[in-house]
Design a protein around this motif. Structure first.
Motif, PDB file in Angstrom:
ATOM      1  N   ASP A  66       4.328  -4.742   3.840  1.00 25.57           N
ATOM      2  CA  ASP A  66       4.372  -5.089   5.259  1.00 25.57           C
ATOM      3  C   ASP A  66       3.786  -6.478   5.456  1.00 25.57           C
ATOM      4  N   GLY A  67       4.219  -7.143   6.489  1.00 33.61           N
ATOM      5  CA  GLY A  67       3.655  -8.453   6.764  1.00 33.61           C
ATOM      6  C   GLY A  67       4.461  -9.269   7.742  1.00 33.61           C
ATOM      7  N   GLY A  68       5.675  -8.913   7.986  1.00 32.27           N
ATOM      8  CA  GLY A  68       6.500  -9.684   8.903  1.00 32.27           C
ATOM      9  C   GLY A  68       7.109  -8.795   9.966  1.00 32.27           C
ATOM     10  N   ASP A  69       7.669  -9.420  10.963  1.00 33.57           N
ATOM     11  CA  ASP A  69       8.423  -8.694  11.980  1.00 33.57           C
ATOM     12  C   ASP A  69       9.519  -9.631  12.482  1.00 33.57           C
TER      13      ASP A  69
ATOM     14  N   LEU B 186      -2.458   1.252  -6.827  1.00 31.15           N
ATOM     15  CA  LEU B 186      -1.072   1.008  -7.223  1.00 31.15           C
ATOM     16  C   LEU B 186      -0.976   0.131  -8.466  1.00 31.15           C
ATOM     17  N   TYR B 187      -2.092  -0.428  -8.887  1.00 29.70           N
ATOM     18  CA  TYR B 187      -2.060  -1.381  -9.994  1.00 29.70           C
ATOM     19  C   TYR B 187      -1.657  -0.697 -11.296  1.00 29.70           C
TER      20      TYR B 187
ATOM     21  N   PHE C 204       0.836  -1.193   0.000  1.00 27.71           N
ATOM     22  CA  PHE C 204       0.000   0.000   0.000  1.00 27.71           C
ATOM     23  C   PHE C 204       0.874   1.246   0.000  1.00 27.71           C
ATOM     24  N   ARG C 205       0.266   2.377  -0.317  1.00 21.48           N
ATOM     25  CA  ARG C 205       0.971   3.657  -0.220  1.00 21.48           C
ATOM     26  C   ARG C 205       0.630   4.275   1.121  1.00 21.48           C
TER      27      ARG C 205
END
Length: 111
Positions: A25-28, A93-94, A15-16
């Motif tokens: 984003d998705g991990g830590d 964003l596509y 995402f922007r």
């Protein structure tokens, strides 16, 4: 599994950030993204960032124009979904030039 901004589970969310960079984003540090997902993001121009002790994300570098950002983001979407990851993707964003290779997900949904 990450919970996207729409509340749905996904592996990665692209995402922007409001008037800012394009983020993946998705991990830590406690549950990092799979190595393959990290490699695919990097292959499409995303750069890893960390805010110790736990937060980690990927971001497109500054200096890209909107079209370039969309091309990188769409390429990452295609590669990640082909590899079997669920991606929450901001439809703004596509890159329409990719039409036919990847169908954009409906707004607010995971691919």
């Amino acid at each position: 599994m990450h919970i996207g901004r729409d509340g749905e589970p996904c592996h990665i969310e692209i995402f922007r950030r409001w008037r800012g960079p394009v983020i993946a984003d998705g991990g830590d540090d406690q549950e990092p993204l799979p190595e393959k997902a990290q490699e695919l993001l990097k292959a499409h121009g995303f750069v890893e960032h960390q805010q110790p002790p736990l937060y980690r994300w990927y971001e497109l570098p500054p200096g890209l124009n909107t079209v370039e950002e969309n091309v990188h983001a769409t390429g990452a979407l295609e590669a990640l979904t082909e590899a079997g990851y669920r991606v929450a993707f901001d439809p703004e964003l596509y890159d329409a030039a990719s039409k036919g290779r990847t169908n954009p997900p409906a707004p607010g949904s995971c691919a």
